[in-house]
Design a protein around this motif. Structure first.
Motif, PDB file in Angstrom:
ATOM      1  N   MET A 128       0.841  -1.203   0.000  1.00 33.79           N
ATOM      2  CA  MET A 128       0.000   0.000   0.000  1.00 33.79           C
ATOM      3  C   MET A 128       0.872   1.246   0.000  1.00 33.79           C
ATOM      4  O   MET A 128       1.756   1.398   0.838  1.00 33.79           O
ATOM      5  CB  MET A 128      -0.842   0.043   1.298  1.00 33.79           C
ATOM      6  N   GLN A 129       0.613   2.100  -0.943  1.00 35.32           N
ATOM      7  CA  GLN A 129       1.456   3.290  -1.022  1.00 35.32           C
ATOM      8  C   GLN A 129       0.548   4.509  -1.069  1.00 35.32           C
ATOM      9  O   GLN A 129      -0.392   4.556  -1.861  1.00 35.32           O
ATOM     10  CB  GLN A 129       2.290   3.203  -2.298  1.00 35.32           C
ATOM     11  N   ASN A 130       0.827   5.474  -0.220  1.00 34.32           N
ATOM     12  CA  ASN A 130       0.001   6.675  -0.228  1.00 34.32           C
ATOM     13  C   ASN A 130       0.506   7.666  -1.270  1.00 34.32           C
ATOM     14  O   ASN A 130       1.677   8.032  -1.270  1.00 34.32           O
ATOM     15  CB  ASN A 130       0.015   7.341   1.142  1.00 34.32           C
ATOM     16  N   LYS A 131      -0.418   8.074  -2.131  1.00 33.53           N
ATOM     17  CA  LYS A 131      -0.079   9.113  -3.102  1.00 33.53           C
ATOM     18  C   LYS A 131      -0.157  10.471  -2.422  1.00 33.53           C
ATOM     19  O   LYS A 131       0.659  11.348  -2.648  1.00 33.53           O
ATOM     20  CB  LYS A 131      -1.073   9.054  -4.273  1.00 33.53           C
ATOM     21  N   ILE A 132      -1.213  10.607  -1.638  1.00 33.53           N
ATOM     22  CA  ILE A 132      -1.457  11.893  -0.976  1.00 33.53           C
ATOM     23  C   ILE A 132      -1.597  11.647   0.519  1.00 33.53           C
ATOM     24  O   ILE A 132      -2.326  10.740   0.934  1.00 33.53           O
ATOM     25  CB  ILE A 132      -2.768  12.536  -1.483  1.00 33.53           C
ATOM     26  N   THR A 133      -0.853  12.393   1.311  1.00 31.78           N
ATOM     27  CA  THR A 133      -0.999  12.283   2.754  1.00 31.78           C
ATOM     28  C   THR A 133      -1.394  13.647   3.293  1.00 31.78           C
ATOM     29  O   THR A 133      -0.696  14.638   3.065  1.00 31.78           O
ATOM     30  CB  THR A 133       0.333  11.859   3.401  1.00 31.78           C
ATOM     31  N   VAL A 134      -2.537  13.683   3.948  1.00 32.90           N
ATOM     32  CA  VAL A 134      -3.033  14.937   4.491  1.00 32.90           C
ATOM     33  C   VAL A 134      -2.817  14.925   5.988  1.00 32.90           C
ATOM     34  O   VAL A 134      -3.169  13.952   6.659  1.00 32.90           O
ATOM     35  CB  VAL A 134      -4.532  15.112   4.158  1.00 32.90           C
ATOM     36  N   GLU A 135      -2.193  15.980   6.502  1.00 35.52           N
ATOM     37  CA  GLU A 135      -1.939  16.045   7.941  1.00 35.52           C
ATOM     38  C   GLU A 135      -2.494  17.329   8.520  1.00 35.52           C
ATOM     39  O   GLU A 135      -2.143  18.423   8.080  1.00 35.52           O
ATOM     40  CB  GLU A 135      -0.420  15.992   8.202  1.00 35.52           C
ATOM     41  N   ASN A 136      -3.362  17.157   9.473  1.00 38.20           N
ATOM     42  CA  ASN A 136      -3.850  18.279  10.259  1.00 38.20           C
ATOM     43  C   ASN A 136      -4.378  19.433   9.390  1.00 38.20           C
ATOM     44  O   ASN A 136      -4.053  20.592   9.592  1.00 38.20           O
ATOM     45  CB  ASN A 136      -2.711  18.789  11.169  1.00 38.20           C
ATOM     46  N   LEU A 188      -7.520   8.589  -8.137  1.00 36.37           N
ATOM     47  CA  LEU A 188      -8.777   9.324  -8.255  1.00 36.37           C
ATOM     48  C   LEU A 188      -9.405   9.549  -6.885  1.00 36.37           C
ATOM     49  O   LEU A 188      -9.395   8.667  -6.028  1.00 36.37           O
ATOM     50  CB  LEU A 188      -9.778   8.547  -9.118  1.00 36.37           C
ATOM     51  N   VAL A 189      -9.947  10.735  -6.727  1.00 34.19           N
ATOM     52  CA  VAL A 189     -10.723  11.026  -5.519  1.00 34.19           C
ATOM     53  C   VAL A 189     -12.071  11.553  -5.984  1.00 34.19           C
ATOM     54  O   VAL A 189     -12.128  12.438  -6.839  1.00 34.19           O
ATOM     55  CB  VAL A 189     -10.027  12.100  -4.644  1.00 34.19           C
ATOM     56  N   LEU A 212     -13.318  22.858   7.922  1.00 34.67           N
ATOM     57  CA  LEU A 212     -12.643  21.555   8.026  1.00 34.67           C
ATOM     58  C   LEU A 212     -11.789  21.562   9.282  1.00 34.67           C
ATOM     59  O   LEU A 212     -11.034  22.501   9.525  1.00 34.67           O
ATOM     60  CB  LEU A 212     -11.738  21.304   6.812  1.00 34.67           C
ATOM     61  N   HIS A 213     -11.924  20.513  10.079  1.00 34.88           N
ATOM     62  CA  HIS A 213     -11.219  20.455  11.355  1.00 34.88           C
ATOM     63  C   HIS A 213     -10.210  19.310  11.358  1.00 34.88           C
ATOM     64  O   HIS A 213     -10.605  18.137  11.305  1.00 34.88           O
ATOM     65  CB  HIS A 213     -12.205  20.224  12.507  1.00 34.88           C
ATOM     66  N   ASN A 214      -8.945  19.645  11.445  1.00 35.50           N
ATOM     67  CA  ASN A 214      -7.875  18.662  11.704  1.00 35.50           C
ATOM     68  C   ASN A 214      -8.032  17.354  10.927  1.00 35.50           C
ATOM     69  O   ASN A 214      -8.153  16.287  11.524  1.00 35.50           O
ATOM     70  CB  ASN A 214      -7.814  18.342  13.200  1.00 35.50           C
ATOM     71  N   ILE A 215      -8.047  17.458   9.619  1.00 31.06           N
ATOM     72  CA  ILE A 215      -8.210  16.246   8.817  1.00 31.06           C
ATOM     73  C   ILE A 215      -6.854  15.549   8.638  1.00 31.06           C
ATOM     74  O   ILE A 215      -5.874  16.178   8.230  1.00 31.06           O
ATOM     75  CB  ILE A 215      -8.783  16.587   7.417  1.00 31.06           C
ATOM     76  N   ASP A 216      -6.815  14.252   8.943  1.00 29.89           N
ATOM     77  CA  ASP A 216      -5.646  13.427   8.638  1.00 29.89           C
ATOM     78  C   ASP A 216      -6.125  12.257   7.805  1.00 29.89           C
ATOM     79  O   ASP A 216      -7.047  11.544   8.198  1.00 29.89           O
ATOM     80  CB  ASP A 216      -5.020  12.858   9.923  1.00 29.89           C
ATOM     81  N   ILE A 217      -5.510  12.074   6.652  1.00 27.46           N
ATOM     82  CA  ILE A 217      -5.982  10.996   5.791  1.00 27.46           C
ATOM     83  C   ILE A 217      -4.877  10.652   4.804  1.00 27.46           C
ATOM     84  O   ILE A 217      -4.058  11.511   4.448  1.00 27.46           O
ATOM     85  CB  ILE A 217      -7.291  11.432   5.053  1.00 27.46           C
ATOM     86  N   GLY A 218      -4.799   9.379   4.414  1.00 31.78           N
ATOM     87  CA  GLY A 218      -3.827   8.964   3.401  1.00 31.78           C
ATOM     88  C   GLY A 218      -4.580   8.407   2.204  1.00 31.78           C
ATOM     89  O   GLY A 218      -5.427   7.524   2.352  1.00 31.78           O
ATOM     90  N   ILE A 219      -4.290   8.971   1.035  1.00 33.09           N
ATOM     91  CA  ILE A 219      -5.017   8.513  -0.155  1.00 33.09           C
ATOM     92  C   ILE A 219      -4.101   7.641  -0.999  1.00 33.09           C
ATOM     93  O   ILE A 219      -2.988   8.043  -1.357  1.00 33.09           O
ATOM     94  CB  ILE A 219      -5.567   9.719  -0.941  1.00 33.09           C
ATOM     95  N   GLN A 220      -4.609   6.447  -1.292  1.00 31.47           N
ATOM     96  CA  GLN A 220      -3.779   5.416  -1.895  1.00 31.47           C
ATOM     97  C   GLN A 220      -3.574   5.660  -3.394  1.00 31.47           C
ATOM     98  O   GLN A 220      -4.457   6.167  -4.083  1.00 31.47           O
ATOM     99  CB  GLN A 220      -4.476   4.076  -1.688  1.00 31.47           C
ATOM    100  N   LYS A 221      -2.400   5.291  -3.847  1.00 33.83           N
ATOM    101  CA  LYS A 221      -2.058   5.450  -5.259  1.00 33.83           C
ATOM    102  C   LYS A 221      -2.865   4.473  -6.119  1.00 33.83           C
ATOM    103  O   LYS A 221      -3.146   3.356  -5.695  1.00 33.83           O
ATOM    104  CB  LYS A 221      -0.566   5.184  -5.439  1.00 33.83           C
ATOM    105  N   ASN A 222      -3.207   4.919  -7.334  1.00 39.34           N
ATOM    106  CA  ASN A 222      -3.950   4.086  -8.278  1.00 39.34           C
ATOM    107  C   ASN A 222      -5.181   3.421  -7.670  1.00 39.34           C
ATOM    108  O   ASN A 222      -5.383   2.222  -7.805  1.00 39.34           O
ATOM    109  CB  ASN A 222      -3.055   2.998  -8.879  1.00 39.34           C
ATOM    110  N   GLY A 223      -5.942   4.183  -7.005  1.00 46.30           N
ATOM    111  CA  GLY A 223      -7.198   3.656  -6.484  1.00 46.30           C
ATOM    112  C   GLY A 223      -8.231   4.747  -6.562  1.00 46.30           C
ATOM    113  O   GLY A 223      -7.936   5.865  -6.977  1.00 46.30           O
ATOM    114  N   ILE A 224      -9.441   4.405  -6.203  1.00 43.62           N
ATOM    115  CA  ILE A 224     -10.486   5.426  -6.144  1.00 43.62           C
ATOM    116  C   ILE A 224     -10.879   5.596  -4.692  1.00 43.62           C
ATOM    117  O   ILE A 224     -11.247   4.629  -4.018  1.00 43.62           O
ATOM    118  CB  ILE A 224     -11.715   5.028  -6.984  1.00 43.62           C
ATOM    119  N   THR A 225     -10.771   6.802  -4.212  1.00 41.28           N
ATOM    120  CA  THR A 225     -11.198   7.095  -2.853  1.00 41.28           C
ATOM    121  C   THR A 225     -12.454   7.945  -2.939  1.00 41.28           C
ATOM    122  O   THR A 225     -12.463   8.970  -3.618  1.00 41.28           O
ATOM    123  CB  THR A 225     -10.101   7.856  -2.098  1.00 41.28           C
TER     124      THR A 225
END
Lengths: 252, 319
Positions: free
Chosen positions: A1-9, A200-201, A20-33
């Motif tokens: 699993m590889q994160n393309k996009i990592t969102v921190e705080n 894709l998101v 938007l309040h303190n969002i932390d999320i990792g969006i995976q490469k080549n997938g649809i979130t």
């Protein structure tokens, strides 16, 4: 699993309104979130923070980190224009440029980056329209206005336009909410193909759509990320009570 | 039950008669304007009958204007009006577009309203004041500072040849430009403001900079409305009388140089009506008035149609 996009705080505001309040999320490469949640929960704002489109709205601002391939796009020496060339976006309402032909719509972004070679432009236009599953329908009408197409075709034209600049990530902000079911299923099929090469998101109001197309699902409520996980798990065994309530239609 | 019904009808009936009076009164006012315009048109047409009988179509193509011999031709005035108005457009359009783009796309939110207000206020300056300023400030300025470099660098063009005494086609054009910038820029601004956000975002999301967004998304979308705004300015320039009369030199000649004095349709009517003693002289001036009215009507109608068309498309397309 590889994160393309990592969102921190990540935090975002419209004027004094904290959306938007303190969002932390990792969006995976080549997938649809998929991003789901009731109206006003900050879904659209969230994806607009990923390509720095949020800040084009007057008085809007954002803080926090959004790492794309390890680079923070909110770093002070990053030009948002470059970010938007790498991270494409498809909007809720199909928005081709009405005064441009179909061909010119597709290559509009390329022309901005200075590509002038006509052969290359024609080639990329064709490739992008093929990838967007629109080529067969418009190949004889490339000089017609982009506004002459049906709503579903216009939306695929917008996808082709986003693809033409060869982004890594494409953000979809409720891309099917203005479309009929047949056009919707075409766009969904297209997304399934595109995820082989792109990350894709998609923001969607349509729960079935999220369940059908996405690999991961994030549930937002009141500007907070409530739950994030594999789509199967979110829809079958949500951990949070509010996620379950939303999914089975108790509110929203 | 019945009583209630009755009083219901009674109320509605009295309301109806009030409505009727109201409608009749405002209908009369509204219709009055149309009738007035029609009568004006008719009066000019009848008043110019003598001139049309004597000079025929030749009135439009003859450049003789000789009150002593009673031979009249309108060409120098048509030429002066059209050329000074075109010149005004050429000068005013870049300024107006710049102002409109600045106010709608670039200016900080706080400055937008006061700035648009000031620009629209320019339109409220009485034209005789602008004309006075034109005579005492602008004409000498153009004569001393603008004309010499023009004749030095562009003197190979017939447009910038010959002596320059201040009162000239060029001065008239500049005055007219100043007078039409408020209308052209404020209508252009309104039109640009109607360009939907999703069009701007489409360009921004492709990685367009601010200027590129204006160029590929905003201006093309607004182009027919902007064209309408320009034509509206043109219509205004054609009909403008006082200021241009004061600075254009009032000489019924057709010269290819912008430095020569000229004469416009509106100016000749304003200047010569009091001195026009013979019937044919008066009738010729009225015919010029008639031509001016027809030209302004056509131009204004065309401009309104263009602007309306755009605003309508927009109203329907927005979500």
């Amino acid at each position: 699993m590889q994160n393309k996009i990592t969102v921190e705080n990540l935090n975002a505001w419209f004027g004094a309104k904290h959306v938007l309040h303190n969002i932390d999320i990792g969006i995976q490469k080549n997938g649809i979130t998929a991003i789901i949640g009731p109206s006003g929960c900050g879904k659209s704002t969230f994806i607009r923070c990923i390509n720095r489109m949020h800040e084009v709205v007057p008085k809007a601002k954002a803080s926090g980190k959004v790492m794309v391939d390890g680079t923070d796009i909110y770093d002070s020496d990053i030009d948002p224009v470059d970010i938007r060339r790498r991270i494409g976006m498809v909007f809720q309402k199909p928005n081709p440029f009405p005064t441009m032909s179909i061909h010119d719509n597709v290559v509009a972004g390329l022309k901005l980056s200075g590509v002038k070679d006509k052969k290359k432009l024609d080639h990329i236009a064709e490739e992008s329209l093929k990838k967007a599953a629109l080529w067969d329908e418009v190949k004889n009408d490339l000089n017609k206005s982009g506004a002459s197409l049906s709503g579903g075709q216009q939306q695929r034209l917008c996808i082709a336009r986003a693809l033409a600049v060869e982004p890594d990530v494409i953000l979809f902000d409720e891309p099917c909410s203005a479309l009929d079911p047949i056009s919707t299923s075409k766009i969904e099929d297209l997304m399934m193909e595109l995820k082989e090469k792109y990350t894709l998101v998609i923001v969607t109001h349509n729960m079935q759509q999220a369940a059908r197309v996405s690999d991961y699902t994030a549930f937002f409520l009141y500007g907070k990320l409530v739950e994030f996980g594999e789509t199967n798990q979110i829809f079958k065994k949500p951990k949070e009570k509010s996620t379950e309530d939303y999914i089975i239609g108790r509110f929203g | 039950m019945d009583r209630a019904k009755l009083s219901f009808f009674r109320i509605s009936r009295s309301k109806l008669s009030g409505d009727f009076i109201f409608e009749a009164v405002i209908g009369f006012f509204a219709l009055g304007i149309i009738i007035l315009a029609f009568l004006l048109f008719r009066e000019l047409f009848i008043g110019s009958a003598l001139s049309r009988d004597i000079f025929g179509v030749g009135f439009l193509t003859s450049s003789t204007w000789d009150p002593v011999a009673e031979v009249f031709g309108a060409l120098p005035f048509i030429f002066g009006t059209l050329v000074s108005s075109f010149l005004a457009l050429i000068i005013a359009v870049p300024f107006s577009l710049g102002i409109a783009i600045f106010l709608s796309e670039l200016a900080p939110e706080k400055l937008r309203t006061p700035l648009s207000f000031i620009i629209e206020l320019l339109a409220a300056i009485p034209s005789v004041i602008i004309g006075l300023w034109g005579i005492f400030i602008l004409a000498p300025f153009i004569r001393d500072y603008l004309a010499p470099p023009l004749s030095t660098y562009l003197g190979f063009l017939p447009l910038f040849q010959g002596p320059m005494y201040g009162l000239s086609m060029l001065t008239g054009g500049v005055i007219l430009a100043i007078m039409i910038i408020p209308i052209t820029s404020s209508v252009s601004r309104e039109v640009i403001m109607t360009v939907p956000t999703h069009q701007r975002e489409a360009a921004l999301a492709l990685g367009a900079t601010g200027w590129e967004t204006t160029r590929i998304a905003v201006l093309p979308y607004a182009r027919s409305g902007i064209f309408g705004a320009v034509i509206l300015g043109f219509g205004r320039a054609i009909g403008e009388t006082m200021a241009v009369t004061m600075v254009i030199g009032n000489s019924p000649r057709i010269s290819e140089s912008f430095f020569s004095p000229s004469y416009t349709m509106a100016s000749v009517i304003a200047n010569e009506f009091v001195e026009a003693t013979s019937k044919i002289y008066i009738s010729s001036l009225i015919e010029i008035g008639f031509l001016l009215l027809v030209i302004s009507f056509i131009i204004n109608i065309a401009a309104r149609i263009l602007v309306w068309k755009l605003l309508k498309v927009e109203g329907g397309g927005a979500t």
